[in-house]
Structures are given as C-alpha cells and as structure tokens.
Design an enzyme around this catalytic site. Sequence first.
Site, mmCIF file in Angstrom:
data_model
loop_
_atom_site.group_PDB
_atom_site.id
_atom_site.type_symbol
_atom_site.label_atom_id
_atom_site.label_comp_id
_atom_site.label_asym_id
_atom_site.label_seq_id
_atom_site.Cartn_x
_atom_site.Cartn_y
_atom_site.Cartn_z
ATOM 1 N N ASN A 83 20.832 29.156 37.550
ATOM 2 C CA ASN A 83 20.934 28.522 36.243
ATOM 3 C C ASN A 83 21.815 27.262 36.345
ATOM 4 O OD1 ASN A 83 20.657 28.185 33.427
ATOM 5 N ND2 ASN A 83 20.434 30.394 33.220
ATOM 6 N N HIS A 113 42.661 25.213 51.895
ATOM 7 C CA HIS A 113 43.695 24.283 52.365
ATOM 8 C C HIS A 113 44.863 25.076 52.930
ATOM 9 C CE1 HIS A 113 41.754 20.808 50.437
ATOM 10 N NE2 HIS A 113 41.411 21.687 49.496
ATOM 11 N N SER A 158 29.679 38.771 35.141
ATOM 12 C CA SER A 158 30.064 37.421 34.707
ATOM 13 C C SER A 158 31.583 37.242 34.772
ATOM 14 C CB SER A 158 29.563 37.184 33.280
ATOM 15 O OG SER A 158 29.981 38.244 32.453
ATOM 16 N N LYS A 164 36.926 39.251 48.311
ATOM 17 C CA LYS A 164 36.693 40.071 49.511
ATOM 18 C C LYS A 164 35.217 40.405 49.596
ATOM 19 C CE LYS A 164 41.144 42.356 49.642
ATOM 20 N NZ LYS A 164 41.869 43.489 49.111
HETATM 21 C C1 LIG Z 1 19.974 33.621 35.875
HETATM 22 C C2 LIG Z 1 21.017 34.352 35.058
HETATM 23 O O1 LIG Z 1 21.573 35.248 35.559
HETATM 24 S S1 LIG Z 1 21.399 33.834 33.494
HETATM 25 C C3 LIG Z 1 22.174 35.236 32.697
HETATM 26 C C4 LIG Z 1 23.621 35.340 33.008
HETATM 27 N N1 LIG Z 1 24.059 36.642 32.517
HETATM 28 C C5 LIG Z 1 25.230 37.138 32.814
HETATM 29 O O2 LIG Z 1 26.056 36.491 33.425
HETATM 30 C C6 LIG Z 1 25.480 38.554 32.396
HETATM 31 C C7 LIG Z 1 26.056 39.356 33.575
HETATM 32 N N2 LIG Z 1 26.171 40.755 33.230
HETATM 33 C C8 LIG Z 1 27.325 41.445 33.309
HETATM 34 O O3 LIG Z 1 28.383 40.893 33.626
HETATM 35 C C9 LIG Z 1 27.214 42.925 32.986
HETATM 36 O O4 LIG Z 1 28.392 43.318 32.298
HETATM 37 C C10 LIG Z 1 26.994 43.815 34.246
HETATM 38 C C11 LIG Z 1 25.527 43.621 34.692
HETATM 39 C C12 LIG Z 1 27.940 43.444 35.387
HETATM 40 C C13 LIG Z 1 27.261 45.284 33.970
HETATM 41 O O5 LIG Z 1 26.471 45.692 32.905
HETATM 42 P P1 LIG Z 1 26.516 47.248 32.459
HETATM 43 O O6 LIG Z 1 26.126 48.118 33.604
HETATM 44 O O7 LIG Z 1 25.708 47.355 31.206
HETATM 45 O O8 LIG Z 1 28.060 47.488 32.243
HETATM 46 P P2 LIG Z 1 28.815 48.010 30.916
HETATM 47 O O9 LIG Z 1 28.681 47.008 29.826
HETATM 48 O O10 LIG Z 1 28.369 49.412 30.668
HETATM 49 O O11 LIG Z 1 30.325 48.007 31.398
HETATM 50 C C14 LIG Z 1 30.855 48.970 32.271
HETATM 51 C C15 LIG Z 1 32.351 48.675 32.451
HETATM 52 O O12 LIG Z 1 32.493 47.451 33.195
HETATM 53 C C16 LIG Z 1 33.236 46.482 32.448
HETATM 54 N N3 LIG Z 1 32.568 45.199 32.666
HETATM 55 C C17 LIG Z 1 31.248 44.916 32.509
HETATM 56 N N4 LIG Z 1 31.017 43.640 32.818
HETATM 57 C C18 LIG Z 1 32.194 43.098 33.176
HETATM 58 C C19 LIG Z 1 32.578 41.805 33.604
HETATM 59 N N5 LIG Z 1 31.663 40.833 33.715
HETATM 60 N N6 LIG Z 1 33.866 41.603 33.900
HETATM 61 C C20 LIG Z 1 34.790 42.599 33.781
HETATM 62 N N7 LIG Z 1 34.472 43.854 33.386
HETATM 63 C C21 LIG Z 1 33.200 44.092 33.085
HETATM 64 C C22 LIG Z 1 33.098 46.948 31.004
HETATM 65 O O13 LIG Z 1 34.200 46.500 30.238
HETATM 66 C C23 LIG Z 1 33.095 48.448 31.150
HETATM 67 O O14 LIG Z 1 34.412 48.880 31.376
HETATM 68 P P3 LIG Z 1 34.941 50.273 30.707
HETATM 69 O O15 LIG Z 1 34.061 51.335 31.324
HETATM 70 O O16 LIG Z 1 36.362 50.323 31.158
HETATM 71 O O17 LIG Z 1 34.730 50.123 29.259
#
Ligand SMILES: CC(=O)SCCNC(=O)CCNC(=O)[C@H](O)C(C)(C)COP(=O)(O)OP(=O)(O)OC[C@H]1O[C@@H](n2cnc3c(N)ncnc32)[C@H](O)[C@@H]1OP(=O)(O)O
Length: 203
Positions: A83, A113, A158, A164
Amino acid sequence: MKEYEKMISGKLYDAGKIEPEYASRPGRALAQKIGQVSLLERDTIVSMEKELFGSTGESIYVNPPLYVDYGFNTHIGENFYANMDCIFLDVAPIRIGNNVMFGPRVSLVTATHPLDEGVRNRGLELGYSIEIGDGAWLGANVTVNPGVKIGRNSIIGSGSVVVKDIPDNVIAVGNPARILRELNEEDKKFWEAEERRYYEDKG
Ligand SMILES: CC(=O)SCCNC(=O)CCNC(=O)[C@H](O)C(C)(C)COP(=O)(O)OP(=O)(O)OC[C@H]1O[C@@H](n2cnc3c(N)ncnc32)[C@H](O)[C@@H]1OP(=O)(O)O
C-alpha cells in the site's frame, strides 16, 4: 574492497565515498518520478517499479508514493502488493518473498549507525539485510529494524516495531513486536468457510 561492497556486506562504510556507479540518487529520483505518474496509468507505474528494484516477480504493485535508498538492493518475489507511502531503506539488501502484502507506511530500514557519537558523526555507518518470508502480511505503519527476518506466513500487527527475528506462522504485535500466538488449523478452517460463504452469497 569497494565502499559499496562494504555497505552491502554489513561492514562499516563511508556513505560519502560510495563509488559513482552505485550512487543512490538515481534510484531515489526514479521513485520520486513514479510518484508523479497518474495512478490511472498502472502499467507505467509497474514497469517503472520493475526498473527501480533489483529484481521482481511478474505480478507486483507498490502503491505510490514510495521511497527507496537505492532500489536496486531490494529484491521482490512474485505476487507482491504494498500500500501507499512505504519506505525501503536498502543500503543492505532487502529480500521479500512470494505472496507478500504490506499495509500503508511500512518501513524496512536496513541502515544503522555506530552507537558512539564521535564515530557516528565522522561519517561511518552500516547496514544489515532484511528478509520477509513468503506469505507474510505486514500491517500499516510497521517498522522492520536492520538485520531482522520475518518468517513465512507470519502477520505483523499495525504499528509494530520488529526488532528481532519472527518465526514462521505467527501473529506478532507491539513495540517491540512480540508473538501474540501461532496461526493454526482453526484459522485456516474459519477463513476458508468465510471464503466459501462469500462465493455462495454471490450466487
Ligand atoms: C495491504 C494492507 O494490508 S492495507 C490494510 C492494513 N491493515 C492493517 O494494518 C490492519 C492490521 N491488523 C492488525 O493489526 C490486527 O490487529 C491483527 C491482524 C494483528 C490481529 O487481529 P486479531 O487476531 O483480530 O486480534 P485481536 O483484535 O483479537 O487482538 C488480540 C490481542 O492483540 C492485541 N493487538 C491486536 N493488534 C495489535 C496491534 N496492531 N498492536 C498491538 N496490539 C495488538 C489486542 O489488543 C488484543 O490484546 P488483548 O488480548 O490483551 O485484548
């Protein structure tokens, strides 16, 4: 040894002394030029991107704007989608596998660095290569630090900062990124059922 050879092999090098035939400016300028092409001219963008990167699969698309340090030090596999607003800081090689997807504003930073202020400001620097395994998905605003390898099929949430190596088939999130859980058969069954429902609904 040439300064460029030091640079791509993880040794200290002087960026100001890189041999002209390996200069970074043409790649940066080409990336800038890609950003000026209308998004409606996708074929032109793709062919310019194939010229920019060191090697690519047939089917790739990096949504402009995109930024590189060299461009030719980045190698991309088949079926890659990134993206908008991604950064490939490729002083050391970046290798991206097949079927990889990046959200917006993913930064792959191979450059680093010296930790000593004096050495750092006298101009020596270094880079460590980055590898992204087949089938990986990096969410929006993920930063991958120098020297890191991300395993096959792994998902990076995200905003994560990956400092690591990440093994195959896991979800990792946070700063620093830590493994949340492994991907498993249940995920596969769930998403395949959702996919079937989508096609059934389509009739
Ligand atoms: C081409 C393209 O990709 S464009 C689209 C771009 N889209 C994105 O960037 C979205 C990326 N998706 C994410 O980050 C999602 O959160 C995923 C895929 C990593 C995980 O999704 P799910 O499996 O549904 O996770 P869920 O929402 O159930 O969260 C599980 C735990 O992880 C934590 N968590 C989820 N995502 C994140 C994150 N990005 N950063 C920190 N913690 C996170 C949640 O707070 C939750 O913690 P808890 O159990 O203590 O409450």
